[in-house]
Design a protein around this motif. Structure first.
Motif, PDB file in Angstrom:
ATOM      1  N   GLN A   1      -5.941   3.155  -6.327  1.00 48.24           N
ATOM      2  CA  GLN A   1      -4.778   2.507  -5.731  1.00 48.24           C
ATOM      3  C   GLN A   1      -4.819   1.006  -5.979  1.00 48.24           C
ATOM      4  OE1 GLN A   1      -3.847   3.560  -1.700  1.00 48.24           O
ATOM      5  NE2 GLN A   1      -2.036   2.245  -1.665  1.00 48.24           N
ATOM      6  N   HIS A   2      -6.000   0.428  -5.925  1.00 44.81           N
ATOM      7  CA  HIS A   2      -6.139  -1.005  -6.204  1.00 44.81           C
ATOM      8  C   HIS A   2      -5.674  -1.322  -7.622  1.00 44.81           C
ATOM      9  CE1 HIS A   2      -8.392  -4.782  -7.019  1.00 44.81           C
ATOM     10  NE2 HIS A   2      -7.882  -5.064  -5.837  1.00 44.81           N
TER      11      HIS A   2
ATOM     12  N   LEU B   1       0.831  -1.210   0.000  1.00 44.46           N
ATOM     13  CA  LEU B   1       0.000   0.000   0.000  1.00 44.46           C
ATOM     14  C   LEU B   1       0.863   1.256   0.000  1.00 44.46           C
ATOM     15  CD1 LEU B   1      -2.884  -0.993   2.434  1.00 44.46           C
ATOM     16  CD2 LEU B   1      -2.972  -0.802  -0.060  1.00 44.46           C
TER      17      LEU B   1
ATOM     18  N   THR C   1      -4.708  -6.465   0.683  1.00 42.50           N
ATOM     19  CA  THR C   1      -4.680  -5.052   0.274  1.00 42.50           C
ATOM     20  C   THR C   1      -6.081  -4.561  -0.080  1.00 42.50           C
ATOM     21  OG1 THR C   1      -4.010  -5.699  -1.964  1.00 42.50           O
ATOM     22  CG2 THR C   1      -2.258  -4.997  -0.442  1.00 42.50           C
TER      23      THR C   1
ATOM     24  N   LEU D   1      -7.833  -1.428   1.886  1.00 38.30           N
ATOM     25  CA  LEU D   1      -8.367  -0.264   1.175  1.00 38.30           C
ATOM     26  C   LEU D   1      -9.845  -0.060   1.508  1.00 38.30           C
ATOM     27  CD1 LEU D   1      -6.610  -0.740  -2.269  1.00 38.30           C
ATOM     28  CD2 LEU D   1      -6.229   1.146  -0.657  1.00 38.30           C
TER      29      LEU D   1
END
Length: 134
Positions: free
Chosen positions: A59-60, A12, A38, A42
């Protein structure tokens, strides 16, 4: 080339809003469970109001594009089981990262100081700064 195993927190960090420049000479590794971890972290950040859904999903996507080998074969799982027994831990999630480090990497990267303290002497540790391009 240095091979690093990254835990979910390190992944992350590397893929955050301002992604870190990872030296292309390094190889990044993680157990396959990092995808679920992750994603969950998130989602939890969105639920706490720390980031928007859009930012979390962006971000993913960056995590999906990160040049990182994901591994999870039977040998890794067996070593993770043995490590959990040796360390007296009831769960094996964390020991999958340690097993992968022992089997295929030079060092383990975590931002969790308590985890780093617990695994000192079990695997070599590296800081997030050691991933950066010179």
């Amino acid at each position: 080339m240095t091979r690093f195993v990254l835990d979910a927190g390190a992944v992350l960090h590397v893929t955050g809003a301002t992604p870190a420049d990872v030296d292309p000479g390094h190889e990044l590794l993680a157990p396959t469970l990092v995808r679920s971890q992750t994603l969950s972290l998130l989602h939890e950040a969105v639920a706490r109001g720390e980031m928007s859904t859009e930012a979390a999903l962006a971000q993913h996507e960056r995590i999906g594009r990160l040049r990182m080998r994901l591994l999870g074969d039977a040998v890794l799982r067996r070593v993770a089981w043995k490590l959990a027994d040796q360390l007296g831990w009831p769960e094996t999630y964390t020991t999958e990262y340690l097993a992968l480090t022992q089997l295929q990497a030079d060092a383990f990267v975590t931002l969790d100081p308590e985890l780093a303290r617990l695994v000192e002497g079990v695997v070599a540790l590296a800081s997030i700064d050691e991933l950066r391009a010179p």
